[in-house]
Design a protein around this motif. Structure first.
Motif, mmCIF file in Angstrom:
data_model
loop_
_atom_site.group_PDB
_atom_site.id
_atom_site.type_symbol
_atom_site.label_atom_id
_atom_site.label_comp_id
_atom_site.label_asym_id
_atom_site.label_seq_id
_atom_site.Cartn_x
_atom_site.Cartn_y
_atom_site.Cartn_z
ATOM 1 N N LEU A 68 0.837 -1.186 0.000
ATOM 2 C CA LEU A 68 0.000 0.000 0.000
ATOM 3 C C LEU A 68 0.872 1.236 0.000
ATOM 4 C CD1 LEU A 68 -2.856 1.232 0.382
ATOM 5 C CD2 LEU A 68 -2.461 1.038 2.842
ATOM 6 N N THR A 84 2.525 -7.369 4.334
ATOM 7 C CA THR A 84 2.233 -6.151 3.575
ATOM 8 C C THR A 84 3.310 -5.109 3.848
ATOM 9 O OG1 THR A 84 -0.144 -6.505 3.554
ATOM 10 C CG2 THR A 84 0.586 -4.241 3.354
ATOM 11 N N TYR A 98 -10.567 4.575 -2.854
ATOM 12 C CA TYR A 98 -9.917 3.979 -1.684
ATOM 13 C C TYR A 98 -10.205 4.858 -0.475
ATOM 14 C CZ TYR A 98 -7.401 1.031 -4.912
ATOM 15 O OH TYR A 98 -7.085 0.130 -5.880
ATOM 16 N N PHE A 122 -8.029 1.119 4.820
ATOM 17 C CA PHE A 122 -7.491 -0.232 4.726
ATOM 18 C C PHE A 122 -7.632 -0.876 6.089
ATOM 19 C CE2 PHE A 122 -3.788 2.325 5.769
ATOM 20 C CZ PHE A 122 -3.034 1.547 6.627
#
Length: 135
Positions: free
Chosen positions: A10, A52, A78, A81
């Motif tokens: 990300l 991640t 977006y 998250f």
């Protein structure tokens, strides 16, 4: 599509890298992976969250556009998250002690699934989720 990693990475463009690092590394406790130049653009600061990589990008010229405020219910695209955690109440207590306040308090979203949300220094929303629902 075939993938070669069990997670996505990300990228988050930030206005103040020191504030962003303080939030993600020192506040949330993500593991510091390092920093590197992005030729012709700025500097990237990399942190790990499980497998991640959270890539904080500080550009030489900060873009004028800001994230729409209000979390997931206030805009398209977006909006947040999610980080899955084993003890959401303990985490939120820990974050509050570091000055990170919930924008959505610990809430049972559905039976066995509990969420909470916080906002980073640039207005980006991070959701925490504890799933204790039977599988």
């Amino acid at each position: 599509m075939q993938v070669s990693k069990d997670s996505i990475d990300l990228g988050i463009v930030v206005t103040d890298e020191k504030a962003a690092i303080a939030f993600y590394r020192d506040g949330l406790g993500l593991e510091w992976e390092g920093e590197l130049p992005v030729p012709g653009a700025g500097r990237m600061y990399r942190l790990k969250c499980g497998t991640t990589v959270i890539k904080l990008l500080k550009l030489e010229r900060t873009p004028e556009a800001k994230p729409a405020p209000g979390g997931p219910m206030r805009g398209l695209g977006y909006r947040y998250f999610t980080i899955s955690v084993p003890d959401i109440r303990g985490l939120m207590t820990q974050l509050e002690s570091k000055g990170i306040r919930a924008t959505v308090p610990v809430t049972e979203f559905r039976p066995g699934v509990t969420i909470a949300m916080v906002t980073d220094p640039d207005g980006n929303t991070v959701e925490f989720l504890q799933n204790s629902a039977p599988k």
